[in-house]
Design an enzyme around this catalytic site. Sequence first.
Site, PDB file in Angstrom:
ATOM      1  N   SER A 112     -51.913 -30.248 -28.677  1.00 45.29           N
ATOM      2  CA  SER A 112     -50.635 -29.559 -28.755  1.00 45.29           C
ATOM      3  C   SER A 112     -49.552 -30.407 -28.085  1.00 45.29           C
ATOM      4  CB  SER A 112     -50.755 -28.167 -28.129  1.00 45.29           C
ATOM      5  OG  SER A 112     -49.663 -27.352 -28.475  1.00 45.29           O
ATOM      6  N   GLU A 164     -52.929 -22.814 -38.374  1.00 41.96           N
ATOM      7  CA  GLU A 164     -52.508 -23.376 -37.087  1.00 41.96           C
ATOM      8  C   GLU A 164     -51.341 -22.613 -36.473  1.00 41.96           C
ATOM      9  OE1 GLU A 164     -53.201 -26.117 -34.248  1.00 41.96           O
ATOM     10  OE2 GLU A 164     -53.474 -27.156 -36.131  1.00 41.96           O
ATOM     11  N   HIS A 200     -54.395 -22.094 -33.690  1.00 42.83           N
ATOM     12  CA  HIS A 200     -54.085 -23.160 -32.742  1.00 42.83           C
ATOM     13  C   HIS A 200     -54.909 -22.990 -31.460  1.00 42.83           C
ATOM     14  CE1 HIS A 200     -51.416 -26.315 -31.214  1.00 42.83           C
ATOM     15  NE2 HIS A 200     -51.266 -25.628 -30.105  1.00 42.83           N
TER      16      HIS A 200
END
Length: 535
Positions: A213, A338, A440
């Site tokens: 990330s 995601e 995610h």
Amino acid sequence: MNKLVFILLLLLLINISFARKRSYIKNTDTSIVVTQFGAIKGIVEDTHRVFYGVPFAQPPVNQLRWENPIDLKPWENVRETLTQKSQCAQKCNLGPGVCSPMGTSEDSLYQDIFTPKDARPNSKYPVIVYIPGGAFSVGSGFLYLFMMLLNLLHSSVIVVNINYRLGVLGLMGTDLMHGNYGFLDQIKALEWVYNNIGFLGGNKEMITIWGESAGAFSVSAHLTSTYSRQYFNAAISSSSPLTVGLKDKTTARGNANRFATNVGCNIEDLTCLRGKSMDEILDGPRKIGLTFGYKILDAFTIWSPVIDGDIIPMQTLTDSKGRSKHMMFQHYWKCKHEAIPFIYSFSKIVVGIDYYRVLVAIVFPLNAMKILPLYPAAPRGQDSRPILSELITDYLFRCPDRYHTVTNAKKLSSPTYHYHYVHVKSTGHSLDACDDKVCHGTELSLFFNSYELMGERLDNDEKELAIDINNYIVNLQLLINPNTGLDVPVQWRQVTCTQNSTLILETTIETKVSFTNDPKCNALDLTYYRNQVRP
């Protein structure tokens, strides 16, 4: 002259005495390691050693707030590194079990180091330096404490978790402040590792930086910076929202101005800003995200590294030249899911057809009519958040990932590997919208074998998948080849200028050509990802 000779002899005797003490410490107690700044004492377990809270820079407090990280001052006595330090100043909203129980502090430039038990100065173990994510505003190395298990499982890699200044304290840019203090913290940590990891048994010529990330976004930024490049030779980027982009100076200054107004200071009055308490500083950015207008994507990362033309010269998608000859890249995206946590956090109620079309027009002011047929809204009266999630997943993650991976493979002589994690865990998800999806961050417990610590009861196939993933990663660190060393189920083929191979991570792992011809990504490529790239 005699006096000068006497002083030189005295200094020589002191150095000899210290060297003997240093050698004695290293050879008689494996829990103690002597670094260039002084000795540190960690914990020796059955399979590994751990050194918690090892400093890599002076505390960035008081007059060092909004200053570049400063080298440590050497210490004389053995420094105990037995417990983790506080996480960097933040308003942690990541939930129980993820936010550090150690609290927050501006005195936070520390790292946790895990080595095999038998590591010695001549061991030459490869090193992973992990950069935590959290939108550059939350998160810490504590979140990745379970990376220790990667080392425990194979006892062949040294793992370092680093912390860096977050949010306004680390990434506020003005005319007087470059805005890359947190990014320079990362570089200072890398410099410390490069110069000292040999004392702990590591090989400074085999350092891999890895982030997820915002940590992955940081990895991409390090690949553009001449400040960073000398300190690592390989990189792993996981779920990097490349399209969000780094802040330009104008945007960064606008954020800083609104923040300074909120705390009652002039934007350039550092005396006033440094006089505010940590809590006042953390409360200051609360309303900034509501003032972005059409630049709605900037609200996802209000604070991020700044393109200053020096520390960071360009957007990460713009150029891929100048990498180390052994550089390797791995990027992944995760099917269509995601962005679900971000979209459902952005809008907690149903997004209707009209609102959806307005959002698409805001994000794609010049391309909305080309985008809408590819991502049509749900019928009137139904929720368009699922299709909005797919669109934003493609725009922020999947398609720029394809662009970046293919660009790197064409420009670089070093190997490039790509993977796509698609497994839906049997344990479900805390967010209802992510049930039966791959959202995610949901893969992290498998990547780092932390599922037991996280209270997840995986089935045997999932546990085997976790082992296979770790084997690929360790092989990459040991031999710059994911297929040699520990057993792996299939060959992970490189991405080349003619072959877009992807490792598909499911309980049955396979490789395929999966992103060469993709109409949706072809269309999104033509948006130039917020003008970061041009044909």
